[in-house]
Write a protein that holds these residues in place. Structure first.
Motif, short mmCIF file in Angstrom:
data_model
loop_
_atom_site.label_atom_id
_atom_site.label_comp_id
_atom_site.label_asym_id
_atom_site.label_seq_id
_atom_site.Cartn_x
_atom_site.Cartn_y
_atom_site.Cartn_z
N ILE B 31 77.93 116.11 32.44
CA ILE B 31 77.54 116.87 32.91
C ILE B 31 78.70 118.44 33.26
O ILE B 31 78.45 119.84 32.74
N TRP B 34 80.35 119.24 30.38
CA TRP B 34 80.10 120.17 29.71
C TRP B 34 79.98 121.17 29.95
O TRP B 34 79.95 122.68 28.86
N LEU B 35 79.31 121.27 31.20
CA LEU B 35 79.46 123.07 31.70
C LEU B 35 80.78 124.06 31.55
O LEU B 35 80.51 125.23 31.46
N LEU B 36 81.73 123.21 31.77
CA LEU B 36 82.70 123.96 31.89
C LEU B 36 83.31 124.29 30.05
O LEU B 36 84.42 124.99 29.91
N ARG B 41 81.61 130.10 27.53
CA ARG B 41 81.93 129.99 28.59
C ARG B 41 79.85 131.06 29.26
O ARG B 41 80.59 131.25 30.56
N ARG B 43 77.77 128.75 30.17
CA ARG B 43 76.77 127.98 31.06
C ARG B 43 77.07 127.75 32.18
O ARG B 43 76.28 127.98 32.74
N PRO B 44 78.07 128.20 32.82
CA PRO B 44 77.69 127.95 34.16
C PRO B 44 77.34 129.03 34.77
O PRO B 44 76.11 128.88 35.60
N ASP B 46 74.73 130.94 33.26
CA ASP B 46 73.46 130.72 33.61
C ASP B 46 72.67 128.96 34.33
O ASP B 46 71.55 129.56 34.69
N LEU B 47 72.96 128.70 34.65
CA LEU B 47 72.65 127.75 35.41
C LEU B 47 72.35 128.11 36.90
O LEU B 47 71.78 127.91 37.46
N ALA B 48 73.96 128.92 37.09
CA ALA B 48 73.58 129.27 38.60
C ALA B 48 73.12 130.30 38.35
O ALA B 48 72.46 130.42 39.78
N ALA B 50 69.93 130.57 37.22
CA ALA B 50 68.09 129.84 37.83
C ALA B 50 68.35 129.14 38.92
O ALA B 50 67.55 129.32 39.20
N VAL B 51 69.63 128.64 39.49
CA VAL B 51 69.35 127.97 40.22
C VAL B 51 69.10 129.15 41.77
O VAL B 51 68.29 129.05 42.29
N GLU B 53 67.79 132.43 41.12
CA GLU B 53 66.46 133.07 41.20
C GLU B 53 65.02 132.02 41.67
O GLU B 53 64.32 132.73 42.40
N ALA B 54 65.45 130.79 41.16
CA ALA B 54 64.53 129.91 41.68
C ALA B 54 64.89 130.05 43.46
O ALA B 54 63.72 129.86 43.57
N ALA B 55 65.94 129.82 43.63
CA ALA B 55 65.66 129.31 45.56
C ALA B 55 65.71 130.94 45.79
O ALA B 55 64.92 130.50 47.52
#
Lengths: 206, 206
Positions: B31, B34-36, B41, B43-44, B46-48, B50-51, B53-55
């Motif tokens: 993973i 894949w992120l890197l 570029r 992916r990191p 987008d994930l960070a 979403a994390v 925003e949810a938190a």
């Protein structure tokens, strides 16, 4: 009567998690709930910080394409490897598995992919000019080892590289890693093509 | 001769990914790589995002403890559920599976855990006072359904709650979800305790 579901930000997080390799819809939901749980609520921040730090500091080695957080990777910076063989791989992620075998002490060159006309990947999309520059430099590599996949695209890429390398550097040995039975595999579990290649690649042992 | 490995920030990212439920060491490395990877570029980030925003936006419903991004969750905000049965669960994450069955139309109350002396979890660590407040409020729940786990801690928590609820609200019916054969399970795959509980919990059908 509204259908009850997770809050939208949690669902958006699960969508992002599902993109990760090996994570299915249930795994993504489970990870999202785990991230938002925990007494001290430090999990989301810890993950986001690690993702951001890695994204900000990890990049490709300017020479070989391996992942590094320094301008040049530790392999390219190691002068004792300068004049040895050069191992050509498809992806930067192929380098560490080869390095972990412990049998290779030269340098690497990641192409960033392989020739694949169906995916519109031609020679200009790969780091082939940079490979030719390295072959022309001093000290020149003693051998070019093509460590490409044993599939159609890997074969085509190997043939293409062998042709242009042999054209420009006729004395430079160009080799390809062996194909045959995988370690621990019996003949009964090998497919016909693997057996055919193992047969034609047989080596003298006595 | 230095041992070649991934850059430290990539390894720290893999350490964080390994903490996620269901992710092993190889999955975490895959993973992280894949992120890197990826041409653009994104992916990191987008994930960070979403994390984060949810938190930032997902929290527990002030009344029942369900995850929500509004002050009160959609179930507690639904007035048509006000006077029905109240279903007590251990964790907020137990609510959605129950809701998805479609057979329950009341409200929920997440305790935030269950009694577990070995883990130093006593009555004061759970949302039991808030449960008693809800039982005293108007309109009062018509029934308390204990939907707790079928293990030792779940049993102990159910017995404790039944005792204090019956002490303060003698006429309030207190029930517990059934234990028995899981759907699709034959007798040959059920353990002795499950069979014993299925037998003692048998229902008249004719």
């Amino acid at each position: 009567m509204t259908r009850i579901d997770h809050p939208e930000p949690l669902k958006r997080l699960a969508v992002q998690l599902r993109r990760l390799p090996g994570i299915g819809p249930r795994g993504a939901e489970r990870i999202a709930l785990w991230l938002l749980g925990g007494k001290d609520r430090t999990r989301p921040g810890d993950l986001a910080a690690a993702v951001k730090e890695a994204a900000d500091s990890v990049h490709s080695c300017v020479q070989c394409g391996f992942l590094t957080d320094t301008p040049m990777c530790a392999i390219c910076a190691d002068e004792s490897r300068a004049a040895g063989p050069l191992c050509v791989v498809e992806q930067a992620t192929d380098i560490l598995p080869l390095e972990r075998t412990g049998v290779f002490r030269g340098r690497y060159h990641a192409l960033g992919g392989r020739l694949s006309p169906l995916d519109h990947v031609g020679p200009d999309d790969l780091r082939i000019p940079a490979l030719l520059v390295r072959c022309r430099s001093t000290p020149a590599p003693s051998e070019i080892i093509l460590a490409l996949g044993a599939d159609v695209e890997g074969e085509a890429t190997a043939r293409y590289l062998a042709e242009i390398l042999h054209g420009e550097f006729p004395p430079l040995p160009i080799t390809r890693i062996a194909q045959g039975l995988p370690a621990g595999g019996g003949l009964e579990s090998a497919d016909e093509l693997t057996l055919a290649r193992a047969l034609s690649g047989r080596v003298v042992i006595g």
